[in-house]
Design an enzyme around this catalytic site. Structure first.
Site, PDB file in Angstrom:
ATOM      1  N   LYS A  24      10.232 -43.047  22.848  1.00  0.00           N
ATOM      2  CA  LYS A  24      11.264 -42.198  23.426  1.00  0.00           C
ATOM      3  C   LYS A  24      12.113 -41.602  22.305  1.00  0.00           C
ATOM      4  O   LYS A  24      12.396 -42.279  21.303  1.00  0.00           O
ATOM      5  CB  LYS A  24      12.121 -43.058  24.369  1.00  0.00           C
ATOM      6  CG  LYS A  24      13.188 -42.332  25.174  1.00  0.00           C
ATOM      7  CD  LYS A  24      13.862 -43.349  26.102  1.00  0.00           C
ATOM      8  CE  LYS A  24      14.944 -42.745  26.977  1.00  0.00           C
ATOM      9  NZ  LYS A  24      15.534 -43.758  27.899  1.00  0.00           N
ATOM     10  N   SER A  80      15.672 -42.411  32.473  1.00  0.00           N
ATOM     11  CA  SER A  80      15.655 -41.357  31.483  1.00  0.00           C
ATOM     12  C   SER A  80      14.403 -41.338  30.611  1.00  0.00           C
ATOM     13  O   SER A  80      14.173 -40.375  29.870  1.00  0.00           O
ATOM     14  CB  SER A  80      16.890 -41.476  30.576  1.00  0.00           C
ATOM     15  OG  SER A  80      16.883 -42.707  29.868  1.00  0.00           O
ATOM     16  N   SER A  98      16.335 -46.847  33.434  1.00  0.00           N
ATOM     17  CA  SER A  98      15.639 -45.767  32.739  1.00  0.00           C
ATOM     18  C   SER A  98      14.224 -46.079  32.298  1.00  0.00           C
ATOM     19  O   SER A  98      13.476 -45.174  31.941  1.00  0.00           O
ATOM     20  CB  SER A  98      16.460 -45.312  31.530  1.00  0.00           C
ATOM     21  OG  SER A  98      17.613 -44.622  31.954  1.00  0.00           O
TER      22      SER A  98
END
Length: 442
Positions: free
Chosen positions: A80, A155, A179
């Site tokens: 990420k 996320s 997330s």
């Protein structure tokens, strides 16, 4: 080679160990798949082919000499874009951080590299990791594997998409309120939320330090265990022989089923029946203090997030997606004394929750009470955006507020997950239960 793109990380690692897979060929297969994929630019913020090839060559040399560093030595994974990468931009999905280039890797990336994993690149995310929807018109909104019109969950949206679309063997994400687990559930993956403080967060762009955690998104529970060991630089939990016999699971009815949509509700009930057929005992019950804790979410999350980011945000607020800006600014509405009082109350609620759930091996709920919302409607309908974002994170936030570790598993119904929660630092126990549940769910 095409089968490599959908194989588990563990199977790929064992293939390398057996001499059936060359790490260089494996890495090239993923890099070629990324380069030729129609959604690659919406999944990867940037790739790191030079680093990946160098790491793959080193893994191949170790394999040939019989000195592999572990099961995942030579296996390509994604990161990420809020994990620092030395010499490579880390922008956390925000124009506010455009051009930010760290000079060293995040600690977890150092750990993973030391055990031979191959870094494919950095994946897109919700802006500054502050949304469970995965909608990001500032940088990119990643695709949902089940519905091209829907958001992927956030996320860690690109992390999920990289695995679901066969562009990484596993993805590393972060979880502050859901997330890792929301995008995992909405893309039919396994997602592990680790206990706060267990996996080092140094070098991870923060959202709310008190709740931020690091965890993997994977194809199965075994991979989640292997990735946990990779991130920690430790031996992964032992899973063989896991069973649901003589286990007691609490179906938590406090808040978790409020306003739940038909699809996730039915998927959960179907999954619960399969767990019972595998000899688990399910008990339905409530934990009243949890409702009070959930009611304090805004002050706890938004106040800390705005406190961390207010100077950066207010220097250039026009660079932000307005709903995310508004959510951050909501943290300015609370007094410091109220924030401290809320934390004191939360610690009491955690004690009450721990006592109420102690008789059970795990607590289970639907991972998300809703299905992935339509991306275009989220952009055009502010009320819809707010309602869906809050509902999306309602169940996953339970684990963050209570300080738990949590694991989401696919139920077999597209974009519907079932979540198991266990006490803090009990990841090994949770993963064993998860492996047994995974077998029961098929």
């Amino acid at each position: 080679m095409r089968d490599w793109l959908t194989a588990s990380a563990g199977d790929l690692g064992r293939g390398i160990g057996a001499g059936d897979i060359d790490p260089v060929d494996l890495t090239e297969a993923f890099l070629e798949a990324i380069a030729g994929h129609e959604h690659a630019a919406r999944i990867y913020a940037r790739t790191t082919p030079g680093r990946a090839r160098a790491e793959a060559r080193a893994a191949a040399a170790r394999a040939q000499s019989g000195h592999r560093l572990g099961v995942l030595d030579g296996v390509p994974i994604s990161w990420k874009d809020n994990f620092d990468t030395a010499g490579v931009a880390t922008e956390a999905g925000s124009a506010l951080l455009a051009g930010r280039v760290p000079d060293r890797d995040a600690t977890v990336l150092v750990n993973a590299t030391a055990q031979g994993s191959v870094c494919l690149g950095k994946t897109h995310l919700s802006e500054l990791a502050f949304s469970g929807l995965g909608l990001n018109p500032i940088t990119a909104t990643s695709p949902n594997v089940n519905d091209p019109a829907a958001v992927p969950g956030g996320s860690s949206s690109g992390a999920a998409a990289s695995v679901a679309f066969g562009l990484a063997a596993a993805g590393i994400g972060s979880d502050t309120g859901g997330s890792v687990r929301i995008p995992a559930a909405w893309n039919d993956l396994v997602g592990l939320k680790t206990s706060a403080g267990r996996v080092p967060a140094k070098g991870v762009v923060p959202l709310a330090d008190s709740f931020d955690t690091v965890g993997p998104l994977t194809r199965n529970v075994e991979d989640a265990a292997l990735l946990l060991g990779l991130l920690e630089g430790s031996t992964p939990p032992d899973l063989p022989g896991a069973t649901l016999q003589n286990t007691r699971l609490l179906v938590l009815e406090t808040a978790a089923f409020d306003d739940i949509r038909e699809g996730p509700a039915q998927a959960f009930e179907d999954a619960a029946k399969r767990l019972e057929r595998a000899s688990a005992t399910l008990v339905r019950g409530t934990v009243p203090p949890l409702a009070e804790a959930l009611a304090m979410s805004a002050i706890l999350f938004s106040t800390e997030a705005y406190g961390l980011w207010k100077d950066v945000i207010e220097a250039a607020p026009d660079k932000m997606f307005p709903p995310i800006l508004e959510r951050f600014r909501g943290g300015a509405d609370f007094k410091g004394a109220d924030f401290v009082a809320a934390w004191r109350a939360l610690l009491r609620h955690r004690e009450s929750y721990a006592a109420a759930t102690a008789p059970y091996d795990a607590v289970i709920v639907p991972t998300a009470p809703n299905l992935p919302p339509d991306a275009q409607r989220l952009l055009s309908d502010q009320d819809y955006y707010v309602t869906e974002n809050l509902l999306t994170l309602r169940n996953t936030r339970i684990a963050n507020l209570m300080g738990l570790c949590a694991l989401t598993l696919p139920t077999g119904t597209p974009s519907c997950g079932i979540m198991l929660m266990a006490p803090p630092m009990h990841e090994a126990r949770l993963l064993r239960l998860g492996a047994a549940a995974e077998a029961a769910l098929g």
